[in-house]
Design a protein around this motif. Structure first.
Motif, mmCIF file in Angstrom:
data_model
loop_
_atom_site.group_PDB
_atom_site.id
_atom_site.type_symbol
_atom_site.label_atom_id
_atom_site.label_comp_id
_atom_site.label_asym_id
_atom_site.label_seq_id
_atom_site.Cartn_x
_atom_site.Cartn_y
_atom_site.Cartn_z
ATOM 1 N N ASP A 74 0.798 -1.221 0.000
ATOM 2 C CA ASP A 74 0.000 0.000 0.000
ATOM 3 C C ASP A 74 0.834 1.277 0.000
ATOM 4 N N LEU A 75 1.976 1.244 -0.649
ATOM 5 C CA LEU A 75 2.758 2.476 -0.768
ATOM 6 C C LEU A 75 2.064 3.395 -1.779
ATOM 7 N N PRO A 76 2.293 4.712 -1.691
ATOM 8 C CA PRO A 76 1.579 5.637 -2.583
ATOM 9 C C PRO A 76 1.987 5.477 -4.044
ATOM 10 N N ARG A 77 1.033 5.734 -4.948
ATOM 11 C CA ARG A 77 1.339 5.714 -6.383
ATOM 12 C C ARG A 77 2.193 6.902 -6.753
ATOM 13 N N GLN A 91 -6.079 5.290 -1.923
ATOM 14 C CA GLN A 91 -5.092 4.742 -2.860
ATOM 15 C C GLN A 91 -5.654 4.574 -4.263
ATOM 16 N N GLN A 124 -0.866 7.722 5.252
ATOM 17 C CA GLN A 124 -1.195 8.381 4.006
ATOM 18 C C GLN A 124 -2.507 9.157 4.089
ATOM 19 N N THR A 161 5.707 7.531 6.818
ATOM 20 C CA THR A 161 4.872 8.523 6.140
ATOM 21 C C THR A 161 3.862 7.830 5.241
ATOM 22 N N ALA A 162 4.285 6.700 4.654
ATOM 23 C CA ALA A 162 3.386 6.015 3.738
ATOM 24 C C ALA A 162 2.184 5.448 4.477
ATOM 25 N N LEU A 190 9.837 7.114 -4.004
ATOM 26 C CA LEU A 190 10.221 6.004 -3.130
ATOM 27 C C LEU A 190 9.993 4.669 -3.828
ATOM 28 N N THR A 237 7.826 10.830 -0.993
ATOM 29 C CA THR A 237 6.496 10.264 -1.215
ATOM 30 C C THR A 237 5.588 11.227 -1.985
#
Lengths: 434, 348
Positions: A282-285, B79, B25, B21-22, A289, A380
């Motif tokens: 679930d890392l940002p699009r 997301q 979100q 930080t992720a 990073l 990010t």
């Protein structure tokens, strides 16, 4: 001594031998000619590429601007006189430059004609004035000389990318606009200026406003992540495989896999990144990073292979001497083998990074092919990368993006050349001959 | 080698910081995906929006219509994207996917039209085509006089019709993955194809076969898949005066000093003809808004408002300056009302 005598012993100086020798020499010369031809062809291609890019792109570093005497009219900007930031942002800044332009062209009296006249100036001009007022509200009520950007169509004609001698229907500017432009130019109000915006702005739909800073910073952040992860991981892997690993089937398997990974098409790493980093973690699009993580996967095999070669090139005598003086294996590696192998390792790392810098395919999958106006401030923030920016501009309909594309390629090439030069320098500086 | 230790520590620290930080979100920026055809228009609005409001400039990804809808329909939550652009209407199957993933209320906003032009180099003669010509020149199989099909035998345009020049058929167009290709097949190819009575009758009896005949494009080299990059096609046209290219109207508009658009069914591809719905090969463009996000992500309603403002999509709006063909006035008013109320007009 003449040449003949040096190459042929008198005892062998029979006719058959001379003929055979001549044939061999001919073959030798032919072979050399083929090799020179190959190099020549490569050089020719390179020259063609550079000439094409530079001849198309150098004009992008200049931009046509038109001089205005702007009166920052309080009536227009701030009728209440409260200097409220939100009110200031909503004012009609376009009127500030449109009014003097209209006054100078008394014959323009219909709406269609006015629109035509306004098209001489970039639609970003109002924002330029807005920024000026936002930075310095004391400007309100004063007069300033301001160079506003000309629209991209005018810019293309001034630079000669679109010929002004074409029939009116076939060029983007009308006869009337050309006459107005010539009139302004005759008064010395039109000038080609250094295009600073190209280095300080993010992307824009207006070619004259578009810059590459956002893409550049995106590339920098991505590369930092890649370097931070791939260098220690790669070097540690190489040290283990080269110095500690036993020889068994598992280690063989790992080695074969690393070599295979180096040849996997980069888009595959993008798909992996999408599945693992975005969908699972679930890392940002669109984040540098994630871009860095994906490119790390791509760069690792290159770094491992280069580092192993560098470690292997350190002569065993160095290790044995260190052991002989009672050093532990860790001391041998840290104090002697690694420093000696460092130039080779760094070269491999820089070449791997340079490869990653030019990569677009894996970034497509993780959302870094995007329109980014705001310069990213961290790892990010949504970002794009230099080669992606080139791709996006190359696909834009506006003619003025052609020169921007070439200019962005020039910037990318400068980066690549700088990185490779650094690799060469490091090698020269620390290389030891045994 | 203490600096290796230091690098390792820094790496660990950076990855930890990034991860934290992720996890926390929170998005205050609109995210848009979708069609590369709508991309130039959406980015223009986004840029203006970012400069004139207190909201951040939306991030717009160019993923293609199908890819955009897939991302859009993947679910509700920060997301997932808020808006997707499309150069075709959303399909029933895609709406079902959306529903399955909890994306219930979707607002469809039709923003205008895009003409698909067939153009060639200025150095050659301008062509006057009909949709029937286009079909006969490019179809994989064409009908014979006795109601059968045969492999396309035509080599030159003169073979297709006596009025056309004796030039080899050589058409550069988009690949099947492109929305432009879909629209071209549907509007130009099918438009010419159904002028044959017996094929038209097939549409009712054997829809699959009808589609195969009408949308099948020849693979013997006369149609060249030239990639998604329309600028590349323009360059190739300039270099090869015999070739014809297929791309969006804005590329013709920007390169009118070098290329010319062929008339189709007697109508030239001009701004007025496309806007007046006279030019037959034009398609609507859309964007879709996820209503569930409008309350969470700041600025979505304002972005929709900015897009549907006459300053943007009107007859003299800034989008028409870069090649968007505006909707007729009545349709624009209706669309604006639906868009601004974020009405669910997709799956009622």
């Amino acid at each position: 001594m003449n040449k003949q005598a040096r190459t042929v012993h008198p005892a062998l100086h029979t006719q058959a031998v001379v003929a055979r020798l001549r044939k061999r020499h001919r073959r030798e010369r032919r072979f050399r000619a083929y090799c020179i031809a190959a190099v020549g062809f490569a050089v020719l291609c390179l020259i063609f590429l550079f000439v094409d890019i530079i001849s198309k792109g150098y004009t992008a570093f200049q931009q046509t601007a038109i001089r205005f005497e702007i009166f920052f009219d309080p009536e227009i900007i701030d009728p209440d006189g409260e200097r409220d930031a939100e009110m200031l942002a909503e004012a009609d800044y376009a009127a500030l430059w449109r009014q003097p332009l209209l006054r100078a062209h008394g014959e323009v009296n219909t709406r269609a004609l006015r629109r035509e006249l306004y098209r001489l100036v970039s639609s970003g001009a109002a924002f330029q004035l807005q920024r000026m007022v936002a930075n310095d509200p004391d400007l309100i009520g004063h007069k300033r000389t301001v160079w506003l950007l000309a629209s991209d169509e005018v810019d293309m004609v001034v630079k000669g990318h679109v010929s002004r001698h074409l029939p009116e229907a076939e060029r983007p500017v009308s006869d009337r606009q050309l006459a107005w432009l010539d009139n302004l130019a005759a008064q010395g109000l039109v000038e080609q200026q250094l295009n600073r915006r190209f280095f300080t702005n993010g992307d824009s739909r207006e070619p004259e406003e578009a810059g590459i800073l956002a893409a550049l910073m995106g590339s920098v952040y991505t590369m930092v992540v890649t370097l931070m992860l791939s260098f220690p991981l790669g070097v540690a892997t190489a040290v283990y495989l080269e110095e500690f690993a036993p020889t068994n089937r598992w280690i063989d398997l790992i080695e074969v896999n690393i070599n295979n990974l180096a040849a996997v098409p980069s888009i595959v790493f993008g798909l992996l990144g999408l599945a693992v980093f975005l969908n699972f973690f679930d890392l940002p699009r669109s984040a540098p990073l994630v871009g860095g993580l994906v490119l790390t996967l791509m760069t690792l095999p290159t770094i491992i292979i280069a580092s192993r070669a560098a470690l292997k090139a350190v002569p065993p005598s160095i290790r044995e001497a260190a052991y002989g003086l009672g050093a532990t294996p860790m001391q041998v590696i840290q104090h002697h083998v690694l420093p000696a192998a460092m130039p080779g390792i760094l070269t491999g790392t820089i070449i791997g990074l340079a490869q990653a810098l030019g990569e677009t395919a894996p970034l497509l999958m993780i959302g870094m092919v995007a329109f980014i106006v705001d310069v990213p401030q961290g790892f990010t923030d949504p970002a794009t990368a230099l080669p992606v920016q080139i791709f996006l501009w190359a696909d834009s309909p506006e003619r003025a993006f052609v020169e921007k594309t070439s200019a962005a390629i020039m910037v990318l090439l400068v980066f690549l050349i700088a990185m490779n030069a650094l690799a060469v320098y490091l090698r020269r500086r620390w290389e030891q001959r045994w | 080698m203490t600096y290796i230790k230091r690098i390792l520590t820094i790496t660990a620290a950076v990855s930890l910081a990034c991860a934290s930080t992720a996890l926390a979100q929170q998005r205050d920026q609109i995210r848009i995906v979708g069609s590369s055809t709508v991309y130039p228009f959406a980015t223009k609005v986004a840029e203006q929006f970012g400069r004139t409001t207190k909201y951040k400039t939306p991030v717009i990804e160019s993923t293609g219509s199908g890819g955009g809808i897939k991302l859009f329909c993947a679910g509700v939550g920060v997301q997932h994207p808020d808006i997707t652009n499309a150069s075709r209407a959303i399909k029933a199957s895609e709406v079902e996917t959306c529903m399955r993933n909890g994306v219930r209320d979707i607002t469809e906003v039709k923003i205008g039209y895009d003409g698909i032009v067939l153009a060639n180099s200025k150095r050659a003669k301008r062509l006057t085509l009909t949709r029937k010509h286009i079909f006969l020149a490019l179809a994989k199989e064409i009908p014979t006089a006795n109601g059968k099909l045969q492999r396309n035998p035509y080599k030159t345009w003169r073979d297709v019709d006596r009025s056309l020049p004796a030039v080899k058929i050589e058409v550069l167009g988009p690949p099947p993955t492109s929305g432009t290709r879909d629209a071209f097949s549907e509007l130009a190819m099918e438009g010419g194809c159904k002028q044959f009575g017996w094929i038209k009758a097939l549409k009712k009896s054997d829809k699959k076969r009808y589609k195969a005949i009408c949308h099948g494009i020849r693979e013997d080299g006369a149609y060249v898949e030239a990639g998604e990059n329309d600028n590349l096609i323009v360059q190739k046209l300039v270099a090869n005066r015999n070739a014809l290219g297929i791309f969006g109207f804005s590329f013709l508009d920007q390169n009118k000093d070098r290329i010319q658009g062929s008339a189709v069914d007697g109508v030239a591809p001009t701004f007025d003809n496309i806007a007046g719905q006279k030019y037959p090969v034009s398609r609507p463009l859309f964007f879709y808004v996820k209503k569930a996000h409008a309350k969470v992500i700041p600025g979505i309603a304002e972005y929709v408002r900015a897009f549907t403002n006459d300053k943007a999509w009107g007859n003299d709006g800034y989008l028409s300056d870069i090649g968007l063909i505006p909707l007729p006035r009545a349709e624009r008013t209706r669309m604006r009302n639906e868009a601004r109320s974020l009405a669910n007009n997709v799956n009622r």
